[in-house]
Scaffold this motif. Structure first.
Motif, PDB file in Angstrom:
ATOM      1  N   LYS A 158       4.941   0.539 -10.066  1.00 19.05           N
ATOM      2  CA  LYS A 158       3.550  -0.149 -10.488  1.00 19.05           C
ATOM      3  C   LYS A 158       3.052   0.287 -11.135  1.00 19.05           C
ATOM      4  CE  LYS A 158       3.409  -4.072  -8.085  1.00 19.05           C
ATOM      5  NZ  LYS A 158       3.878  -4.823  -8.400  1.00 19.05           N
ATOM      6  N   PRO A 159       3.173  -0.048 -12.252  1.00 18.96           N
ATOM      7  CA  PRO A 159       2.335   0.401 -13.436  1.00 18.96           C
ATOM      8  C   PRO A 159       0.687   0.630 -13.423  1.00 18.96           C
ATOM      9  CG  PRO A 159       1.948  -2.029 -13.991  1.00 18.96           C
ATOM     10  CD  PRO A 159       3.071  -1.511 -13.061  1.00 18.96           C
ATOM     11  N   ARG A 160       0.257   0.718 -12.676  1.00 22.43           N
ATOM     12  CA  ARG A 160      -0.841   0.840 -11.853  1.00 22.43           C
ATOM     13  C   ARG A 160      -1.352   1.998 -11.582  1.00 22.43           C
ATOM     14  NH1 ARG A 160      -5.559  -2.007  -7.583  1.00 22.43           N
ATOM     15  NH2 ARG A 160      -7.336  -0.891  -8.139  1.00 22.43           N
ATOM     16  N   ARG A 161      -0.669   2.448 -10.633  1.00 18.60           N
ATOM     17  CA  ARG A 161      -0.925   3.902  -9.716  1.00 18.60           C
ATOM     18  C   ARG A 161       0.680   4.325  -9.722  1.00 18.60           C
ATOM     19  NH1 ARG A 161      -3.323   1.243  -5.237  1.00 18.60           N
ATOM     20  NH2 ARG A 161      -5.852   1.831  -5.011  1.00 18.60           N
ATOM     21  N   GLY A 162       2.167   4.134 -10.610  1.00 24.57           N
ATOM     22  CA  GLY A 162       2.509   4.545 -10.838  1.00 24.57           C
ATOM     23  C   GLY A 162       3.462   4.467  -9.682  1.00 24.57           C
ATOM     24  N   TRP A 163       3.353   3.790  -8.093  1.00 19.61           N
ATOM     25  CA  TRP A 163       3.526   4.299  -7.365  1.00 19.61           C
ATOM     26  C   TRP A 163       5.420   2.936  -6.868  1.00 19.61           C
ATOM     27  CZ3 TRP A 163      -0.933   3.541  -3.115  1.00 19.61           C
ATOM     28  CH2 TRP A 163      -1.310   5.058  -2.474  1.00 19.61           C
ATOM     29  N   PHE A 164       5.408   3.656  -6.219  1.00 18.04           N
ATOM     30  CA  PHE A 164       7.473   3.045  -6.459  1.00 18.04           C
ATOM     31  C   PHE A 164       6.983   2.416  -4.653  1.00 18.04           C
ATOM     32  CE2 PHE A 164       8.370   5.932  -8.495  1.00 18.04           C
ATOM     33  CZ  PHE A 164       8.922   6.085  -9.987  1.00 18.04           C
ATOM     34  N   VAL A 165       7.602   0.920  -4.635  1.00 14.75           N
ATOM     35  CA  VAL A 165       6.835  -0.156  -3.733  1.00 14.75           C
ATOM     36  C   VAL A 165       9.232  -0.643  -3.642  1.00 14.75           C
ATOM     37  CG1 VAL A 165       5.027  -0.642  -4.105  1.00 14.75           C
ATOM     38  CG2 VAL A 165       6.735  -1.724  -4.733  1.00 14.75           C
TER      39      VAL A 165
ATOM     40  N   LYS B 164      11.691   9.916   0.246  1.00 12.69           N
ATOM     41  CA  LYS B 164      10.074  11.289   1.329  1.00 12.69           C
ATOM     42  C   LYS B 164       9.669  11.630  -0.013  1.00 12.69           C
ATOM     43  CE  LYS B 164      14.169  12.393   4.452  1.00 12.69           C
ATOM     44  NZ  LYS B 164      14.953  12.896   4.820  1.00 12.69           N
ATOM     45  N   THR B 165       9.749  10.969  -1.151  1.00 14.90           N
ATOM     46  CA  THR B 165       9.237  12.181  -2.048  1.00 14.90           C
ATOM     47  C   THR B 165       8.572  12.021  -3.025  1.00 14.90           C
ATOM     48  OG1 THR B 165      11.026  13.182  -3.582  1.00 14.90           O
ATOM     49  CG2 THR B 165      10.381  14.761  -1.777  1.00 14.90           C
ATOM     50  N   LEU B 166       9.200  10.772  -3.290  1.00 17.55           N
ATOM     51  CA  LEU B 166       8.403   9.231  -4.543  1.00 17.55           C
ATOM     52  C   LEU B 166       6.998   9.273  -4.600  1.00 17.55           C
ATOM     53  CD1 LEU B 166      11.737   7.157  -5.277  1.00 17.55           C
ATOM     54  CD2 LEU B 166      10.687   8.948  -6.935  1.00 17.55           C
ATOM     55  N   PRO B 167       6.311   8.728  -5.172  1.00 15.50           N
ATOM     56  CA  PRO B 167       4.823   8.511  -4.816  1.00 15.50           C
ATOM     57  C   PRO B 167       5.018   6.718  -4.651  1.00 15.50           C
ATOM     58  CG  PRO B 167       4.806   8.670  -7.260  1.00 15.50           C
ATOM     59  CD  PRO B 167       6.253   9.588  -7.175  1.00 15.50           C
ATOM     60  N   MET B 168       4.092   7.111  -3.323  1.00 14.53           N
ATOM     61  CA  MET B 168       3.858   5.505  -2.827  1.00 14.53           C
ATOM     62  C   MET B 168       2.776   5.973  -1.371  1.00 14.53           C
ATOM     63  SD  MET B 168       7.035   5.634  -0.727  1.00 14.53           S
ATOM     64  CE  MET B 168       9.176   5.476  -2.237  1.00 14.53           C
ATOM     65  N   ALA B 169       2.261   4.474  -1.263  1.00 12.09           N
ATOM     66  CA  ALA B 169       1.350   4.128  -0.671  1.00 12.09           C
ATOM     67  C   ALA B 169       1.925   4.853   0.996  1.00 12.09           C
ATOM     68  CB  ALA B 169       0.959   2.987   0.067  1.00 12.09           C
ATOM     69  N   GLN B 170       1.927   5.987   2.151  1.00  5.46           N
ATOM     70  CA  GLN B 170       2.446   6.302   2.943  1.00  5.46           C
ATOM     71  C   GLN B 170       2.894   5.474   4.153  1.00  5.46           C
ATOM     72  OE1 GLN B 170       2.765   9.563   3.529  1.00  5.46           O
ATOM     73  NE2 GLN B 170       4.260   9.588   5.241  1.00  5.46           N
ATOM     74  N   GLY B 171       2.147   4.246   4.425  1.00  7.00           N
ATOM     75  CA  GLY B 171       2.540   3.410   5.045  1.00  7.00           C
ATOM     76  C   GLY B 171       4.218   2.892   4.649  1.00  7.00           C
ATOM     77  N   ASP B 172       4.435   3.189   3.235  1.00  2.00           N
ATOM     78  CA  ASP B 172       5.253   2.229   2.529  1.00  2.00           C
ATOM     79  C   ASP B 172       6.258   3.107   2.593  1.00  2.00           C
ATOM     80  OD1 ASP B 172       4.319  -0.463   2.128  1.00  2.00           O
ATOM     81  OD2 ASP B 172       3.982   0.822  -0.336  1.00  2.00           O
ATOM     82  N   ARG B 173       5.971   5.016   2.823  1.00  2.00           N
ATOM     83  CA  ARG B 173       6.984   6.104   2.769  1.00  2.00           C
ATOM     84  C   ARG B 173       8.047   5.508   4.272  1.00  2.00           C
ATOM     85  NH1 ARG B 173       7.616   9.407   0.019  1.00  2.00           N
ATOM     86  NH2 ARG B 173       5.164   9.483  -0.743  1.00  2.00           N
TER      87      ARG B 173
END
Length: 155
Positions: free
Chosen positions: A20-27, A110-119
């Motif tokens: 996602k572009p906003r935070r760079g997090w993966f989903v 385990k290491t990509l940037p994402m919300a902890q709950g998503d991980r």
């Protein structure tokens, strides 16, 4: 309460993720359910709209309550239904208005940037048997406050 369905596709020991572009997090690709739509239908529709790929061998892997808090006050809450597909057909988009799509190793969850709950959710969905249930509480900045997890494994 909003209902969200997402789907994690697994192929050749890799997972298809949307950055996602906003935070760079993966989903996992997904989105809001439409009125009258089943969670299964919503997961497939949202996945296909966001990826251009047809998922196969689809199974429910998680049901979660997501709570956003400001102090002790609940400011938002939604349900998340996570599915996994053990195969896909087609070539995914490289980028859409939702973000950039790419295949990543299961280990990278385990290491990509994402919300902890998503991980917690996606690692379980991609590596464990059964279904996971839980509640994730976050601050408004999506810092994890608490998580409560249960699971069921069919014998």
């Amino acid at each position: 309460m909003q209902r969200i369905a997402n789907l994690l596709a697994i192929k050749d020991n890799k997972v298809l993720l949307l950055q996602k572009p906003r935070r760079g997090w993966f989903v996992a690709p997904g989105g809001k359910m439409e009125s009258g739509e089943s969670i299964y239908e919503a997961a497939i529709r949202e996945f296909q709209e966001e990826t251009n790929v047809i998922p196969h061998d689809i199974h429910l892997k998680g049901v979660f309550t997501m709570v956003i808090k400001s102090g002790d006050r609940v400011v938002d809450e939604w349900m998340l239904y996570t599915f996994v597909a053990k195969g896909v057909e087609g070539t995914p988009f490289e980028e859409t208005r939702e973000g950039k799509l790419a295949w990543h190793t299961i280990e990278s969850l385990k290491t990509l940037p994402m919300a902890q709950g998503d991980r917690t959710n996606l690692v379980f969905a991609s590596t464990k048997q059964g279904i996971q249930y839980g509640t994730f509480e976050y601050t408004q900045d999506f810092e994890l406050i608490s998580e409560t997890i249960q699971m069921s494994i069919e014998q």
